[in-house]
Design an enzyme around this catalytic site. Sequence first.
Site, PDB file in Angstrom:
ATOM      1  N   CYS A  41       0.705  -6.855   0.256  1.00  0.00           N
ATOM      2  CA  CYS A  41       0.871  -7.803  -0.847  1.00  0.00           C
ATOM      3  C   CYS A  41       0.729  -9.247  -0.380  1.00  0.00           C
ATOM      4  CB  CYS A  41       2.229  -7.596  -1.507  1.00  0.00           C
ATOM      5  SG  CYS A  41       2.564  -8.737  -2.864  1.00  0.00           S
ATOM      6  N   GLY A 178     -16.238  -0.662  -9.644  1.00  0.00           N
ATOM      7  CA  GLY A 178     -14.902  -0.378 -10.152  1.00  0.00           C
ATOM      8  C   GLY A 178     -14.434  -1.451 -11.113  1.00  0.00           C
ATOM      9  N   VAL A 235     -22.662   4.485  -9.106  1.00  0.00           N
ATOM     10  CA  VAL A 235     -23.450   4.044  -7.963  1.00  0.00           C
ATOM     11  C   VAL A 235     -23.749   5.279  -7.127  1.00  0.00           C
ATOM     12  CG1 VAL A 235     -23.534   2.594  -5.912  1.00  0.00           C
ATOM     13  CG2 VAL A 235     -22.371   1.773  -7.965  1.00  0.00           C
ATOM     14  N   ALA A 266     -14.105  -1.345  -5.116  1.00  0.00           N
ATOM     15  CA  ALA A 266     -12.711  -1.468  -5.571  1.00  0.00           C
ATOM     16  C   ALA A 266     -12.421  -0.322  -6.532  1.00  0.00           C
ATOM     17  CB  ALA A 266     -12.492  -2.814  -6.248  1.00  0.00           C
ATOM     18  N   GLY A 268      -9.703   1.810  -6.343  1.00  0.00           N
ATOM     19  CA  GLY A 268      -8.326   2.276  -6.290  1.00  0.00           C
ATOM     20  C   GLY A 268      -7.739   2.243  -4.896  1.00  0.00           C
ATOM     21  N   ARG A 269      -6.513   2.743  -4.789  1.00  0.00           N
ATOM     22  CA  ARG A 269      -5.784   2.760  -3.529  1.00  0.00           C
ATOM     23  C   ARG A 269      -5.176   4.140  -3.302  1.00  0.00           C
ATOM     24  NH1 ARG A 269      -5.127  -2.141  -1.360  1.00  0.00           N
ATOM     25  NH2 ARG A 269      -3.392  -1.448  -0.047  1.00  0.00           N
ATOM     26  N   ASP A 309       4.569   2.287  -2.757  1.00  0.00           N
ATOM     27  CA  ASP A 309       3.283   2.938  -3.008  1.00  0.00           C
ATOM     28  C   ASP A 309       3.206   4.347  -2.431  1.00  0.00           C
ATOM     29  OD1 ASP A 309       2.713   0.485  -4.058  1.00  0.00           O
ATOM     30  OD2 ASP A 309       0.977   0.069  -2.789  1.00  0.00           O
ATOM     31  N   ALA A 317       4.240  -4.130  -6.299  1.00  0.00           N
ATOM     32  CA  ALA A 317       5.183  -4.693  -5.336  1.00  0.00           C
ATOM     33  C   ALA A 317       6.598  -4.753  -5.898  1.00  0.00           C
ATOM     34  CB  ALA A 317       4.716  -6.089  -4.910  1.00  0.00           C
ATOM     35  N   HIS A 441       9.736 -24.550 -29.320  1.00  0.00           N
ATOM     36  CA  HIS A 441       8.438 -24.799 -29.957  1.00  0.00           C
ATOM     37  C   HIS A 441       7.900 -26.153 -29.495  1.00  0.00           C
ATOM     38  CE1 HIS A 441       5.380 -24.851 -33.133  1.00  0.00           C
ATOM     39  NE2 HIS A 441       5.723 -26.113 -33.355  1.00  0.00           N
TER      40      HIS A 441
END
Length: 472
Positions: A41, A178, A235, A266, A268-269, A309, A317, A441
Amino acid sequence: MHVPLVVFGGGPGGYAAAFLAADLGMDVALVDRDERLGGTCLLRGCIPSKALLHVGRVLAEARELEDWGVHFPKPAVQLDALRARKEKVISTLTGGLAALARRRNVRIIQGEARFTGSGALEVKTAAGSEHLTYDHCILASGSRPTRIPAFEIGSARVMDSTGALKLEDVPASLLVVGGGYIGLEMGTIYAELGSQVSVVELTDALLPGADRDLVKPLQQRLEKIFTAIQMQTKVVKLQDVGAGVSAEFAGPEGSFTKEFSRVLVAVGRRPNSDGLGLENTDVVVNSQGFVEVDDRQRTADPRILAIGDVCGEPMLAHRASHQGKVAVEVLHGEPAVFAPRCIPAVVFTDPEIAWAGLTEHEAAVAGRQVEISRYPWAASGRAHALGRTDGLTKLLVDPETEQVLGVGIVGSGAGELIAEGALAIEMGCTARDLMETIHPHPTLGETLAFSAENFYGLATEIYRPRAETAAR
């Protein structure tokens, strides 16, 4: 050497666990392969990517101010200075963690660790091998980018997210394989720095699993800053052709080939559960590579707990940090369990996407009845003042109890706004609770209250015919 508690991994979950354990008077050692604390991270993920996304957002704001009559010269990006600033952010934070570890008397052991038994670790350090025994171990080994063997062509032009964050150059063209959050965040960074970015996604939608109402405004914006976004496209092959990488595609329009300066994979993990010697323990690892744990983060081995993970989705994280604290409290004898009503998620693209609790798709799959209130930011004065009316705040409400079950936000700063939604779900708030909480506001935060008002047909800035309101 014997240590009562060993934390295996120095990421957000690991150091949170180690620090809390020390605060509670426990004797703890933290083992990590990196020279600096922080894990993926901080060192090569969340923090450096968000620092670069901030730069990209500033570049976009400078461009957008032309609509306000403010014109800037074309930005000149000095990569050396940009990389140095990114590293300064990382160094400052890792230095802070090291100082905190010292003040808490947490022993840091740097090296590659492996279980040699249920109560023992071997750590290969720069000075040789060190053998540790322990009463308990909290496994926080994290995850790593998923690798696709077919794309391992031995070319530096093909990167994973770690390589992309090194920012060695700004390629003329970049293919992102990805359409998940990592690919879109990194694609946004490179596009704002000047690359022609193309995204290819195997499924029929960007950010699979995310709420379609939230993804739509993001996709509309990405279509303006990306060169191409191609869905349901695979691909087939990558080949380094010297000056670039040739990519062969297969999609709805058939097969085609295109060349890119660089490629970012990219997709995934995967959990870091292999190669750790877990077979020498009683820990159970499932078919997806995740360590199985109960609601107290305990594994099947009574000496070992696991967090973050390595023990399942979502790989976030803040989930790891919370689990780390639960694990320590369990070891300390507290009646702690990991049982959150929601775990908020954020995609730090532009606009940001954030959600917490039940999503519309999840409700449909479960056959659960919900009522949905959508508040478009086109009705928000603050959004108009910022020139960011592309946002939306969405509530999912139980029709009987009026309890808030889910919150989704897309728009500028959605990642900051979702915390209120997560708190509302965690506290069991009703839509009326949100509506009757006075919000300042003009802010984007008040769109949560306005969306709750809209649930009752009472939103000031949205007109709903009386018949429609009465029918509710």
